[in-house]
Design a protein around this motif. Sequence first.
Motif, PDB file in Angstrom:
ATOM      1  N   THR A  57       0.588  -0.999  -0.185  1.00 61.03           N
ATOM      2  CA  THR A  57       0.163   0.141  -0.134  1.00 61.03           C
ATOM      3  C   THR A  57       0.696   1.125   0.062  1.00 61.03           C
ATOM      4  N   LEU A  58       1.967   1.082   0.696  1.00 60.53           N
ATOM      5  CA  LEU A  58       2.836   2.486   0.801  1.00 60.53           C
ATOM      6  C   LEU A  58       3.669   2.671  -0.446  1.00 60.53           C
ATOM      7  N   ARG A  59       4.099   1.428  -1.087  1.00 61.74           N
ATOM      8  CA  ARG A  59       4.575   1.826  -2.576  1.00 61.74           C
ATOM      9  C   ARG A  59       3.673   2.042  -3.290  1.00 61.74           C
ATOM     10  N   ALA A  60       2.478   1.541  -3.363  1.00 65.14           N
ATOM     11  CA  ALA A  60       1.493   1.993  -4.357  1.00 65.14           C
ATOM     12  C   ALA A  60       0.900   3.562  -4.410  1.00 65.14           C
ATOM     13  N   GLU A 266      11.341   0.122  13.523  1.00 62.95           N
ATOM     14  CA  GLU A 266      10.337   0.784  12.612  1.00 62.95           C
ATOM     15  C   GLU A 266      10.894   1.696  11.532  1.00 62.95           C
ATOM     16  N   THR A 267      11.736   2.590  11.914  1.00 62.41           N
ATOM     17  CA  THR A 267      12.331   3.495  10.977  1.00 62.41           C
ATOM     18  C   THR A 267      12.949   2.773   9.960  1.00 62.41           C
ATOM     19  N   TYR A 268      13.662   1.715  10.361  1.00 63.82           N
ATOM     20  CA  TYR A 268      14.449   0.799   9.419  1.00 63.82           C
ATOM     21  C   TYR A 268      13.587   0.163   8.279  1.00 63.82           C
ATOM     22  N   GLN A 269      12.398  -0.424   8.837  1.00 66.39           N
ATOM     23  CA  GLN A 269      11.554  -1.010   7.999  1.00 66.39           C
ATOM     24  C   GLN A 269      10.949  -0.145   7.071  1.00 66.39           C
ATOM     25  N   CYS A 270      10.639   1.179   7.579  1.00 68.02           N
ATOM     26  CA  CYS A 270       9.982   2.058   6.737  1.00 68.02           C
ATOM     27  C   CYS A 270      11.082   2.605   5.646  1.00 68.02           C
ATOM     28  N   LEU A 271      12.179   2.695   5.867  1.00 65.16           N
ATOM     29  CA  LEU A 271      13.306   3.165   4.888  1.00 65.16           C
ATOM     30  C   LEU A 271      13.334   2.134   3.753  1.00 65.16           C
ATOM     31  N   ASP A 272      13.351   0.676   4.323  1.00 63.35           N
ATOM     32  CA  ASP A 272      13.453  -0.518   3.544  1.00 63.35           C
ATOM     33  C   ASP A 272      12.199  -0.546   2.478  1.00 63.35           C
ATOM     34  N   ALA A 273      11.011  -0.306   2.875  1.00 67.09           N
ATOM     35  CA  ALA A 273       9.972  -0.348   2.196  1.00 67.09           C
ATOM     36  C   ALA A 273       9.879   0.673   1.193  1.00 67.09           C
ATOM     37  N   MET A 274      10.498   2.034   1.298  1.00 68.61           N
ATOM     38  CA  MET A 274      10.252   2.880   0.362  1.00 68.61           C
ATOM     39  C   MET A 274      11.583   2.787  -0.621  1.00 68.61           C
ATOM     40  N   LEU A 275      12.557   2.596  -0.095  1.00 65.20           N
ATOM     41  CA  LEU A 275      13.987   2.663  -0.896  1.00 65.20           C
ATOM     42  C   LEU A 275      13.981   1.432  -1.640  1.00 65.20           C
ATOM     43  N   GLN A 276      13.657   0.183  -1.239  1.00 67.35           N
ATOM     44  CA  GLN A 276      14.052  -1.191  -1.857  1.00 67.35           C
ATOM     45  C   GLN A 276      12.719  -1.545  -2.763  1.00 67.35           C
ATOM     46  N   ASP A 277      11.979  -0.707  -3.025  1.00 70.51           N
ATOM     47  CA  ASP A 277      10.727  -0.973  -3.910  1.00 70.51           C
ATOM     48  C   ASP A 277      11.209  -1.151  -5.284  1.00 70.51           C
ATOM     49  N   PRO A 278      10.982  -2.483  -5.760  1.00 69.04           N
ATOM     50  CA  PRO A 278      11.695  -2.683  -7.257  1.00 69.04           C
ATOM     51  C   PRO A 278      11.431  -1.648  -8.435  1.00 69.04           C
ATOM     52  N   LYS A 279      10.455  -0.844  -8.319  1.00 74.14           N
ATOM     53  CA  LYS A 279      10.319   0.118  -9.338  1.00 74.14           C
ATOM     54  C   LYS A 279      11.583   1.266  -9.210  1.00 74.14           C
TER      55      LYS A 279
END
Length: 299
Positions: A57-60, A266-279
Motif C-alpha cells: 500500500t505504501l509503495r502504491a 520501525e524506522t529501518y523497515q519504513c526506509l526499506d519499504a520505500m527505498l527497496q521498492d523494485p520500481k
Amino acid sequence: GIAGNGRAFEDASILGAFFTCSALPDVYPASAPNVRQQCFANMSSRRPGEVESSIATLRANTAQIQEGLYQAVFGMLRHGGDTREAVVQWLAAVCNVNAGRSKMQIQPLVCCSHGGAVNVSAVALRLAAPFSADLASRRFTKIDPNYVRSARCRLALGEVTRLAAAAEAVEAGLLPAGEEPLEPYGFICECFFLTARAMHLGYIKCIAEQTALAGELRDRTQQMNDVEGMRANWAASIPGGPSSFQQAQFERRVEEMRGELAECKETYQCLDAMLQDPKAVTDALQFYRLVATWLIWVA
C-alpha cells in the motif's frame, strides 16, 4: 533566510509543500496517522501477510504521489518559455540549497526532508527516462562534459568532494570565457547533470542513511541482549538486593532502551519499504547504466 537553507526553501516554495508528501521519516514529529507506527509497529507479533500488505500500500501510494509530481513538473516544462526556465531553475535551486545532504552528517533543520529529496530525485529520473531508457538512440551524446566547467552550469559544485585536486587546480579547470558556448546547453545535458546531483542528494543519500541505521540497529540489539543477560548479575551484585527505587529505575531504563530499539526497527523497515521498492531500484539502475555508458563514451 532561505539562501543555503534547504528546509526553509522546502517550506517556503510553492512546489516544496507537494514534494514533502512522503512516508519516509523526518526530524519533525510524524503527522497523524503515524505511517511508521501504523505499518511497522510490533512487527514480530504481526502476520507476514499484514506487513506485506502495508508495504504494498505504501509503495502504491508513493508511486501515485510521484506520478502526480512528475505530471505537474512535466506539464510546466512543456509549456516552454519562462515557465520552463523557472522549473529548471527550481530543480537546480533544490540541489544547491541542499548541498549539505552530501555530507556524512546531515543537519536536518538546514536540509530538506528525506521524503522531499527522494521525490525530487524520482521526478528527475522520470524526466531523464526518455534518453536513459533507450541507449541505442545515442541521445546521451548530447551530454557535454564541459557543462560542469562552464559558467552556465546551474549547479553549485564548489563544495563537491574533490579527489586529489586543490582548489587552485579546480579553478584552473574552469572553462575559459572564449570557449563558453554561444547557445544555452540543451535540456538533455542539463537534465542529466541535475538528475545525477538530485540522486546523490536524495535517493543515494537515503540508502547510505539506511545502511548506517542497520549498524545502529545491530548495536542496539546487542546492547539490549547484554542488559537482559546481566539482569540477574546486577541484582546479585547489590548487597541485600536492589531497593524498590533501584529496581524501578533499572526497569525504567530497560523500557526506554526497548522503546528506542523498537523505534529504530520501525524506522529501518519504513526506509526499506520505500527505498527497496523494485520500481525505484529499477529506475535508479537504468539511470546509472546511462551514466556508465556516457562515461565510456566520453573516455
